[in-house]
Design a protein around this motif. Structure first.
Motif, PDB file in Angstrom:
ATOM      1  N   SER C  62       0.839  -1.190   0.000  1.00 42.74           N
ATOM      2  CA  SER C  62       0.000   0.000   0.000  1.00 42.74           C
ATOM      3  C   SER C  62       0.876   1.242   0.000  1.00 42.74           C
ATOM      4  CB  SER C  62      -0.958  -0.009   1.184  1.00 42.74           C
ATOM      5  OG  SER C  62      -0.236  -0.022   2.372  1.00 42.74           O
ATOM      6  N   GLU C  63       0.286   2.325  -0.463  1.00 43.35           N
ATOM      7  CA  GLU C  63       1.048   3.554  -0.662  1.00 43.35           C
ATOM      8  C   GLU C  63       1.258   4.243   0.673  1.00 43.35           C
ATOM      9  OE1 GLU C  63      -1.638   5.218  -3.428  1.00 43.35           O
ATOM     10  OE2 GLU C  63      -0.810   4.106  -5.112  1.00 43.35           O
ATOM     11  N   GLY C  64       2.387   4.934   0.791  1.00 49.58           N
ATOM     12  CA  GLY C  64       2.688   5.596   2.043  1.00 49.58           C
ATOM     13  C   GLY C  64       3.878   4.933   2.711  1.00 49.58           C
ATOM     14  N   VAL C  65       3.838   4.891   4.044  1.00 52.23           N
ATOM     15  CA  VAL C  65       4.972   4.383   4.808  1.00 52.23           C
ATOM     16  C   VAL C  65       5.324   2.946   4.408  1.00 52.23           C
ATOM     17  CG1 VAL C  65       5.708   3.754   7.121  1.00 52.23           C
ATOM     18  CG2 VAL C  65       4.562   5.897   6.738  1.00 52.23           C
ATOM     19  N   GLU C  66       4.298   2.144   4.171  1.00 57.56           N
ATOM     20  CA  GLU C  66       4.526   0.746   3.791  1.00 57.56           C
ATOM     21  C   GLU C  66       5.446   0.662   2.582  1.00 57.56           C
ATOM     22  OE1 GLU C  66       3.624  -2.583   5.356  1.00 57.56           O
ATOM     23  OE2 GLU C  66       3.523  -0.710   6.464  1.00 57.56           O
ATOM     24  N   ALA C  67       5.222   1.536   1.618  1.00 60.15           N
ATOM     25  CA  ALA C  67       6.027   1.517   0.395  1.00 60.15           C
ATOM     26  C   ALA C  67       7.469   1.880   0.719  1.00 60.15           C
ATOM     27  CB  ALA C  67       5.449   2.485  -0.625  1.00 60.15           C
ATOM     28  N   ALA C  68       7.650   2.897   1.574  1.00 61.87           N
ATOM     29  CA  ALA C  68       9.007   3.309   1.950  1.00 61.87           C
ATOM     30  C   ALA C  68       9.743   2.144   2.590  1.00 61.87           C
ATOM     31  CB  ALA C  68       8.941   4.494   2.903  1.00 61.87           C
ATOM     32  N   VAL C  69       9.014   1.439   3.444  1.00 62.11           N
ATOM     33  CA  VAL C  69       9.598   0.317   4.161  1.00 62.11           C
ATOM     34  C   VAL C  69      10.063  -0.764   3.187  1.00 62.11           C
ATOM     35  CG1 VAL C  69       8.734  -1.640   5.466  1.00 62.11           C
ATOM     36  CG2 VAL C  69       8.498   0.640   6.402  1.00 62.11           C
ATOM     37  N   LYS C  70       9.237  -1.054   2.208  1.00 59.93           N
ATOM     38  CA  LYS C  70       9.578  -2.111   1.254  1.00 59.93           C
ATOM     39  C   LYS C  70      10.720  -1.671   0.329  1.00 59.93           C
ATOM     40  CE  LYS C  70       6.612  -5.465   2.087  1.00 59.93           C
ATOM     41  NZ  LYS C  70       6.393  -5.238   3.517  1.00 59.93           N
ATOM     42  N   LEU C  71      10.690  -0.410  -0.073  1.00 65.79           N
ATOM     43  CA  LEU C  71      11.772   0.101  -0.927  1.00 65.79           C
ATOM     44  C   LEU C  71      13.094   0.027  -0.182  1.00 65.79           C
ATOM     45  CD1 LEU C  71       9.948   3.201  -2.400  1.00 65.79           C
ATOM     46  CD2 LEU C  71      10.823   1.294  -3.724  1.00 65.79           C
ATOM     47  N   ARG C  72      13.045   0.387   1.106  1.00 65.31           N
ATOM     48  CA  ARG C  72      14.261   0.369   1.912  1.00 65.31           C
ATOM     49  C   ARG C  72      14.780  -1.056   2.036  1.00 65.31           C
ATOM     50  NH1 ARG C  72      12.371   2.964   6.131  1.00 65.31           N
ATOM     51  NH2 ARG C  72      12.896   5.050   5.410  1.00 65.31           N
ATOM     52  N   SER C  77      18.914  -4.884   0.723  1.00 66.47           N
ATOM     53  CA  SER C  77      19.233  -6.280   0.440  1.00 66.47           C
ATOM     54  C   SER C  77      20.024  -6.432  -0.854  1.00 66.47           C
ATOM     55  CB  SER C  77      17.953  -7.097   0.333  1.00 66.47           C
ATOM     56  OG  SER C  77      17.064  -6.746   1.336  1.00 66.47           O
ATOM     57  N   GLY C  78      20.638  -5.365  -1.283  1.00 65.62           N
ATOM     58  CA  GLY C  78      21.531  -5.487  -2.426  1.00 65.62           C
ATOM     59  C   GLY C  78      20.865  -5.338  -3.776  1.00 65.62           C
ATOM     60  N   PHE C  79      19.665  -4.834  -3.800  1.00 71.14           N
ATOM     61  CA  PHE C  79      19.051  -4.556  -5.093  1.00 71.14           C
ATOM     62  C   PHE C  79      19.558  -3.201  -5.567  1.00 71.14           C
ATOM     63  CE2 PHE C  79      16.521  -7.894  -3.511  1.00 71.14           C
ATOM     64  CZ  PHE C  79      15.998  -8.538  -4.612  1.00 71.14           C
ATOM     65  N   GLU C  80      20.131  -3.202  -6.758  1.00 67.91           N
ATOM     66  CA  GLU C  80      20.779  -1.976  -7.207  1.00 67.91           C
ATOM     67  C   GLU C  80      19.870  -1.109  -8.042  1.00 67.91           C
ATOM     68  OE1 GLU C  80      24.952  -2.539  -8.545  1.00 67.91           O
ATOM     69  OE2 GLU C  80      24.502  -4.629  -8.125  1.00 67.91           O
ATOM     70  N   LEU C  81      18.871  -1.736  -8.619  1.00 64.41           N
ATOM     71  CA  LEU C  81      17.939  -0.986  -9.455  1.00 64.41           C
ATOM     72  C   LEU C  81      16.537  -1.383  -9.013  1.00 64.41           C
ATOM     73  CD1 LEU C  81      17.210   0.736 -11.933  1.00 64.41           C
ATOM     74  CD2 LEU C  81      17.548  -1.279 -13.347  1.00 64.41           C
ATOM     75  N   ILE C  82      15.745  -0.387  -8.665  1.00 57.75           N
ATOM     76  CA  ILE C  82      14.426  -0.690  -8.101  1.00 57.75           C
ATOM     77  C   ILE C  82      13.352   0.074  -8.859  1.00 57.75           C
ATOM     78  CG2 ILE C  82      12.986  -0.542  -6.043  1.00 57.75           C
ATOM     79  CD1 ILE C  82      15.655  -0.722  -4.451  1.00 57.75           C
ATOM     80  N   TYR C  83      12.357  -0.658  -9.302  1.00 56.51           N
ATOM     81  CA  TYR C  83      11.228  -0.038  -9.985  1.00 56.51           C
ATOM     82  C   TYR C  83      10.063   0.064  -9.011  1.00 56.51           C
ATOM     83  CZ  TYR C  83      13.693  -1.077 -14.341  1.00 56.51           C
ATOM     84  OH  TYR C  83      14.605  -1.141 -15.343  1.00 56.51           O
ATOM     85  N   ALA C  84       9.518   1.260  -8.885  1.00 59.45           N
ATOM     86  CA  ALA C  84       8.340   1.458  -8.034  1.00 59.45           C
ATOM     87  C   ALA C  84       7.183   1.814  -8.945  1.00 59.45           C
ATOM     88  CB  ALA C  84       8.601   2.581  -7.033  1.00 59.45           C
ATOM     89  N   ILE C  94      11.512   9.157  -3.118  1.00 56.31           N
ATOM     90  CA  ILE C  94      12.470  10.258  -2.905  1.00 56.31           C
ATOM     91  C   ILE C  94      13.127  10.121  -1.536  1.00 56.31           C
ATOM     92  CG2 ILE C  94      12.670  12.764  -2.666  1.00 56.31           C
ATOM     93  CD1 ILE C  94      12.161  11.957  -5.519  1.00 56.31           C
ATOM     94  N   GLU C  95      12.294   9.778  -0.537  1.00 54.86           N
ATOM     95  CA  GLU C  95      12.808   9.673   0.835  1.00 54.86           C
ATOM     96  C   GLU C  95      13.857   8.563   0.934  1.00 54.86           C
ATOM     97  OE1 GLU C  95       9.686   8.871   3.649  1.00 54.86           O
ATOM     98  OE2 GLU C  95      11.147   8.246   5.155  1.00 54.86           O
ATOM     99  N   VAL C  96      13.542   7.399   0.401  1.00 51.84           N
ATOM    100  CA  VAL C  96      14.457   6.268   0.526  1.00 51.84           C
ATOM    101  C   VAL C  96      15.691   6.479  -0.363  1.00 51.84           C
ATOM    102  CG1 VAL C  96      14.693   3.776   0.210  1.00 51.84           C
ATOM    103  CG2 VAL C  96      12.583   4.717   1.110  1.00 51.84           C
ATOM    104  N   ALA C  97      15.485   7.111  -1.505  1.00 54.97           N
ATOM    105  CA  ALA C  97      16.619   7.335  -2.421  1.00 54.97           C
ATOM    106  C   ALA C  97      17.694   8.168  -1.760  1.00 54.97           C
ATOM    107  CB  ALA C  97      16.129   8.009  -3.694  1.00 54.97           C
ATOM    108  N   LYS C  98      17.273   9.076  -0.868  1.00 52.51           N
ATOM    109  CA  LYS C  98      18.257   9.897  -0.151  1.00 52.51           C
ATOM    110  C   LYS C  98      19.140   9.030   0.729  1.00 52.51           C
ATOM    111  CE  LYS C  98      15.901  14.218   0.231  1.00 52.51           C
ATOM    112  NZ  LYS C  98      14.769  14.645   1.031  1.00 52.51           N
ATOM    113  N   GLU C  99      18.537   7.980   1.311  1.00 53.61           N
ATOM    114  CA  GLU C  99      19.301   7.132   2.226  1.00 53.61           C
ATOM    115  C   GLU C  99      20.232   6.183   1.480  1.00 53.61           C
ATOM    116  OE1 GLU C  99      16.476   5.086   4.681  1.00 53.61           O
ATOM    117  OE2 GLU C  99      15.325   6.924   4.973  1.00 53.61           O
ATOM    118  N   PHE C 100      19.897   5.876   0.241  1.00 51.98           N
ATOM    119  CA  PHE C 100      20.715   4.926  -0.522  1.00 51.98           C
ATOM    120  C   PHE C 100      21.190   5.569  -1.821  1.00 51.98           C
ATOM    121  CE2 PHE C 100      17.981   2.422   2.170  1.00 51.98           C
ATOM    122  CZ  PHE C 100      18.822   1.444   2.655  1.00 51.98           C
TER     123      PHE C 100
END
Lengths: 624, 307, 352
Positions: C62-72, C77-84, C94-100
């Motif tokens: 689901s959209e929102g925090v859940e998505a951030a959690v899964k993207l993170r 876990s070593g995924f270098e390219l992620i499609y959302a 955008i939030e998670v991309a800043k961290e990685f």
């Protein structure tokens, strides 16, 4: 009874063995024949394809001599004749000056196009007379068609959707579905090959008539010789294999389930389950029951993982290691456990007062709505600290109000609070949708259904990368614990929960205490909504809560309505769910398995707890 | 007249899954067992019915299998909540999770498959009379729902069994002392209710929208729960409620085509608000005596002597 | 120095030995037969074409925090390219991309980019335009029904293009829109489609994830048009064509550019020219002249020679929105929130 038992066990074992060996044997056999059949099928396919193309070639060649030289009308007439013979969808001709002639008059004004620069035109132009270019394929609902082009003098003709009759028939007869990647030949028809690839791996089980065409460049076809691209795995082999597997396993499973049901049935006819009155468990017993419950849940999970053909040990290792021992996993667990734990803490109060608040979800959403409403729309220009404090209070009030309705309805009119709170969840969800798709939609997000972000954020704890809202958990837990165990409310709640009538007779203001309990839990849920918004969510959007309020019910229940226990159970249960979701990634389980596991965990946990509480025993019927 | 017929037909069609599920919930709740897991039951009915028809090709078999699966799930639910006295709210939620998960898992291989739909049939004479037309040109599962409704109505309203069932839901202790087997009643009511809920799901996947897609009941299980409250545990009012809710969902689009500017999200709140209103309206003491929610709804029964 | 060289060599070797891990986050279940299903087919295509790429996905996020959690989780876990693959993931990406900063994120249908965040989408409205032509040609009552999911620009754009296509061949055609307010609810979608048929529509189009509207059309003996994937199987007699997604080639292209090191943060919005969108095979009843017209426009889209949204364009209240000779910019098309002339329906007001 003894004899029955032995018989049952024997049948059970037999069924399991049957399904196991049946599956083993069948799958092996099918695989062998399948591989052998594969090459044969491929050869036959190719020859039927060649047959189709030869027919087209001879039809065209038989007419080529008659190609008119005169007017467009004559040309059109000739093309219609060809079209009839070929049974294709369409034929048209590109004249040397770039104009196109169609077999019929067009009622619409076509935008002018010049196809002379196209690849197919160029290729057809270079072709020897009497040969054809096949340059694209289509799969029209299981009927395979190709587009061809050929040249007569300086006229280039294009035939659209020439049906590959015997090829399609062959496919249909053998019940094969495949993706034609391309049919192509630069030289002549004889060297045409089937480029086939089954885009779907066996077991994906999805069939549609048009599959993704493979881009020739991607597979390096254009650079070299024609070849078979990818492995051709007609899904019928997979299907047959799967069919047999499901047949044997289903049969075995069916027998197993049947026997178990019969067994249970007969057992319950002979024996009766007696639940003893609930003991008040000591802390040690509670801890023991929770531990046993978690272990049972893990055992059930292992069984499921084993049935899905994966290693249970690895799964459990993966789950726990991720959720509790990796940085990202801990962030995930903590971030999610903030709303869950907070709502659960509030729910403890209601449950203790003998009421069921299923509306944590709705109250949580309303808190979040109030947060955006106040901090974004009303208090825009206030200093951030003031915004924060005022909004937290308002959100708590909003949550409390959302719970107050059902509470008043319960005590004044006796309306069942489970149902009214449940319904208000849906009202809250619709309200959220209404606001984000309508009046509160932000002007800055290109008409996407999102609101503006909250002006203040809580910021993150550097070391953990989790927002400061985490700290609210122990604070709220302590406050609630104090209210429940040390304040006078707490005793009233407990008394009300233990026995409504008795409490009333002994002078407890039962109605007041119930309203207070429900509102308090609503307030906590609303507060959780605000903290969630300020700490992690920032903007309102459709479906931003994946059911935190429902997970909270589970947490509150497992922790035996003890807020201190919630402090541990919240992150623990969230962690289990997080770890469970981890298996989607590492073991490729679909999300439905995660839901199933959550259900199983839930049932086993409450079952174990009840067993501890009631210490059931079976007694023979009739005897007592 | 034709529009009215069309609307009635749409109402009945949209109301049928709700009717099945709500009748199932009614039977269950009458005995004092609260089953929040309707959604899970419906999904399991939908998927097993669909898979059966896809394999065997017989719609009738699909219906039978769906009902059977619902029955088995009901037995399981009763085992947990009646025999082991587990908390009904939590068990119900667990069944929603488990049902939607298991159905999604079982149905994975059947997404995008097609089946032969449950056939429709127009009753010769009745199907041509205006107004009645809406009720009598439907698929077979709708006719079955009429039958189910009359059966449930007859048993609940006109037989000893119905009276004893209500007694079990009202006050199990006194029912027990009157010699009624509380456990047996609750057990059977839950299982039968479960099979009706599953039939509701099967109506969606076999007749209404003949396909299988994960979570295809889209929250109808919860609405069924709402209908039972709305109807105050009375089969006739359940029928009315189911058709009312079906009618609202069918009418919604006809209102939209008239270009009336009400936010559909606000419209979507109505069923719930109306139900809350009805609960308020009918909850005076007098009305309650007349209508009566099962008083020990959601409370497991523990025998005195077994303490 | 030597050591550093060795390290680089080892790193390169690791890169060669260990496959590139590409992650996907889906908003619906893979089995929704629509949006997510189309993306998952793209993922499978990617795995097929680039065997060194290893993919994994999370569904029903689901959209929102859940998505951030899964993207993170994917990034960690070593995924270098992620499609959302949902617009609602925008802020989370955008939030998670800043961290990685070393992980590349590709966000479907959004507009926020960062150094390691690119966006992509397909011009499905081109396909909508083509199926609109078919619908406009096939309607006899000049009334076409459209079952629409949620009032967002993406959907509005599609309806507009569809209407323009229909009115290209049939200036009298009108498109009636009803909102289901769900991406996904087969029974309700069917009911909405039936209500449109009763209102006199004889071609039903939709923007939903399930083929329920097509089934309804088949039952009532009117034509229908699918969306997201070829839905002809569910309604073989009624299904004229469908506007479909074909994400595979785009995923291959993006992933290849990532492997080659030529990836940069940009907005990809390809249409027919990249084969990202397409239409399903036309039903045999569609007259040849219409087929020809559709093929011609498809050809023009492939060449990039035709623009759907060009003046003069009026909205459905009669105001001139785009002047004669003007073409709407991508930016304007992107947040289009008004209906063109010929659409009968209302949009919820925004509170701006």
């Amino acid at each position: 009874m003894k004899r029955w038992n032995a018989l049952f066990v024997a049948a059970l074992v037999a069924a399991v063995i049957l399904s196991f060996f049946g599956y083993k044997r069948a799958s092996g056999r099918i695989f062998e024949t399948g591989t052998k059949a594969l090459t044969e099928v491929l050869t036959e396919l190719r020859s039927s394809l060649e047959k189709d193309l030869f027919i087209a070639l001879s039809q065209i060649n038989s007419l080529v001599l008659e190609t008119p030289e005169g007017t467009q009308t004559e040309l059109r007439y000739w093309m219609q004749h060809l079209l009839d013979k070929l049974g294709a969808a369409d034929v048209y001709c590109v004249l040397p000056n770039g104009e196109s002639v169609y077999t019929y008059e067009l009622p619409f004004a076509l935008p002018p196009i010049d196809e002379r620069s196209e690849d197919w035109y160029q290729r057809a132009k270079e072709m020897k007379p009497g040969s054809i270019v096949i340059f694209s394929w289509k799969d029209v609902r299981g009927r395979y068609v190709v587009d061809l082009a050929f040249r007569v003098r300086d006229l280039v003709f294009r035939v659209s959707e020439y049906p590959l009759k015997s090829f399609s028939e062959k496919l249909a007869n053998d019940k094969i579905r495949l993706t034609l990647a391309a049919l192509s030949s630069k030289e002549n028809v004889k060297s045409a090959v089937v480029l086939a690839s089954n885009v779907y791996k066996s077991g994906a089980g999805i069939e549609i008539s048009q599959m993704t065409p493979v881009n020739l460049e991607d597979v390096g076809f254009l650079e070299g010789k024609p070849a078979i691209v990818g492995e051709l795995e007609p899904s019928w082999i997979a299907q047959k294999r799967q069919g047999i597997r499901t047949f044997w396993t289903n049969l075995g499973l069916g027998i197993v389930i049947g026997i178990l049901v019969l067994w249970i049935f007969i057992f319950f006819r002979r024996y009766r389950l007696i639940l003893r009155s609930p003991l008040s468990l000591t802390i040690a017993q509670q801890a023991l029951s929770s531990t046993v419950a978690i272990f049972t849940a893990l055992i059930m999970l292992s069984l499921l993982v084993f049935m899905l053909g994966r290693s249970p040990f690895e799964a459990i290792k993966e789950m726990i290691a991720w959720a509790f021992f990796t940085r990202a996993g801990i962030i995930e667990t903590l971030t999610r456990s903030v709303p869950v734990t907070l709502i659960a803490t509030g729910l403890c109060v209601t449950f203790e007062a003998g009421m069921w608040n299923i509306g944590g979800e709705g109250q949580f959403i309303l808190g979040a709505i109030a947060t955006t409403g106040f901090s974004v729309l009303l208090l825009k220009d206030w200093p951030s600290l003031a915004v924060l404090i005022v909004t937290l209070i308002v959100a708590a009030l909003a949550g409390a109000l959302w719970a107050l309705g059902p509470a008043l309805m319960k005590v004044k009119l006796g309306v069942n609070e489970i149902l009214s709170t449940l319904m208000l969840n849906y009202v809250a969800l619709k309200l959220l949708d209404y606001l984000v798709y309508g009046p509160w939609k932000s002007a800055k997000v290109k008409n996407f259904p999102l609101t503006d972000p909250v002006p203040v954020t809580l910021g993150k704890i550097k070391a953990l990368n989790v927002h400061w809202g985490v700290l609210s958990i122990p604070i709220v837990v302590l406050i609630v614990w104090f209210l429940m165990r040390k304040a006078v409310f707490g005793f009233e709640w407990k008394a009300t929960g233990l026995g409504f009538e008795a409490a009333r007779q002994s002078g407890v203001p039962v109605q007041k205490s119930q309203v207070l309990a429900l509102s308090l839990s609503g307030a906590v849920a609303g507060l959780a909504g605000a903290i969630h918004m300020f700490g992690a969510q920032y903007v309102l959007q459709h479906g931003f809560s994946p059911g935190y309020g429902y997970t909270a019910i589970i947490v509150a229940f497992i922790s035996n309505l003890n807020p201190i226990a919630v402090l541990f159970a919240g992150p623990l249960i969230t962690g289990l769910f997080v770890g469970n979701a981890r298996l989607e990634l590492t073991m490729g389980f679909p999300v439905s398995v995660s839901f199933l596991v959550q259900g199983i965990i839930l049932v086993s946990v409450i079952l174990i707890r009840n067993l501890f509480l009631h210490r059931p025993k079976f007694v023979k019927r009739g005897g007592t | 007249m034709e529009t009215v017929d069309a609307i009635l037909q749409a109402t009945v069609r949209a109301g049928t899954p709700l009717l099945y599920a709500a009748l199932g919930e009614l039977v269950t709740e009458k005995s004092g067992v609260l089953n929040l897991g309707v959604e899970g039951f419906m999904l399991m009915g939908a998927v097993t019915g669909f898979v059966t028809v896809n394999i065997a090709g017989l719609p009738l078999l699909g219906v039978v299998v769906a009902a059977l699966v619902g029955f088995i799930m009901g037995v399981l639910y009763a085992l947990l909540t009646v025999e082991f006295a587990l908390n009904q709210v939590v068990t119900g939620l667990a069944f929603v999770l488990g049902g939607s998960g298991l159905s999604g898992f079982l149905g994975k291989a059947y997404i995008g498959k097609t089946i032969s739909q449950v056939p429709s049939w127009t009753v010769p004479v009745l199907g041509n009379i205006p107004i009645l037309k809406g009720f009598f040109s439907q698929d077979w599962l709708v006719y079955l729902s009429y039958l189910v409704f009359f059966t449930v109505w007859y048993f609940v309203k006109r037989t000893r069994i119905g009276v004893e069932l209500s007694a079990v839901g009202e006050n199990p202790r006194s029912a027990d002392s009157a010699g009624i087997n509380v456990y047996r009643y609750r057990f059977i009511a839950t299982a039968v209710g479960g099979s009706l809920m599953a039939l509701g799901g099967a109506h969606i996947s076999l007749a209404y929208a003949p396909m299988w897609i994960e979570n295809m009941t889209a929250g109808r299980g919860w609405i069924a729960l709402v209908i039972v409250i709305f109807a105050f545990w009375d089969p006739t009012r359940v029928l009315l409620g189911a058709y009312l809710f079906g009618g609202v969902s069918a009418l919604q689009y006809r209102v939209q085509t008239l270009n009336i500017e009400i936010s559909p999200y606000i419209l979507g709140m109505f069923p719930y608000l109306v139900t809350i209103g009805v609960m308020l309206f009918f909850s005076s003491e007098k009305a309650k005596k007349m209508l009566g929610a099962p008083r020990s709804l959601g409370k497991p029964y523990l025998r005195e002597g077994e303490k | 120095m030597k050591r550093a060289g060795l390290l680089v060599a080892v790193l390169l070797m690791i890169r060669v030995i260990f496959a590139l891990k590409v992650g996907f986050v889906y908003v619906g279940p893979v089995g929704d037969a629509g949006w997510t299903y189309a993306h998952d087919r793209g993922r499978q295509y990617l795995e097929k074409v680039l065997p060194t790429v290893e993919t994994a996905y999370f569904e029903s996020v689901s959209e929102g925090v859940e998505a951030a959690v899964k993207l993170r989780q994917l990034a960690a876990s070593g995924f270098e390219l992620i499609y959302a693959t949902s617009y609602g993931y925008m802020d989370s990406v955008i939030e998670v991309a800043k961290e990685f900063p070393n992980t590349v994120f590709m966000h479907c249908s959004g507009f926020k980019r960062a150094e390691n965040v690119g966006t992509y989408f397909g011009r499905i409205y081109q396909a909508d335009f083509l199926v609109g032509i078919v619908a406009g040609a096939m309607t006899e009552s000049n009334l076409i029904g459209y079952v629409a999911p949620h009032p967002i620009p993406e959907v509005v754009r599609g309806i507009n293009a569809f209407t323009l296509g229909a009115r290209l061949v049939n200036p009298k055609a009108r498109v009636k829109v009803v909102w289901v307010n769900a991406w996904f609810d087969p029974a309700t979608e069917k009911e909405a489609a039936l209500s449109l048929i009763e209102a006199g529509c004889d071609v039903i189009a939709h923007g939903q994830d399930s083929p329920a509207a097509n089934q309804a059309a088949q039952e009532k003996g009117v034509w229908s048009i699918g969306y997201n994937t070829d839905m002809s199987k569910f309604a073989p007699h009624s299904h004229l064509t469908a506007a479909i997604w074909n994400w595979g080639p785009l995923y291959v292209e993006i992933t290849k550019s990532f492997i080659d090191g030529t990836w940069k943060s940009e907005d990809l919005w390809p249409g027919f020219e990249k084969g990202v969108v397409d239409i399903a095979p036309l039903h045999p009843v569609v007259p040849k002249s219409v087929v020809k017209l559709v093929e011609t426009y498809k050809y023009l889209f492939q060449k990039g020679e035709y623009k759907v949204f060009k003046g003069p364009l009026y909205d459905n209240k009669g105001n001139l929105r785009v002047k004669e000779g003007e073409v709407m910019s991508d930016h304007e098309i992107w947040d289009m929130y008004w209906f063109v002339r010929g659409v009968e329906g209302t949009l919820p007001k925004s509170g701006e």
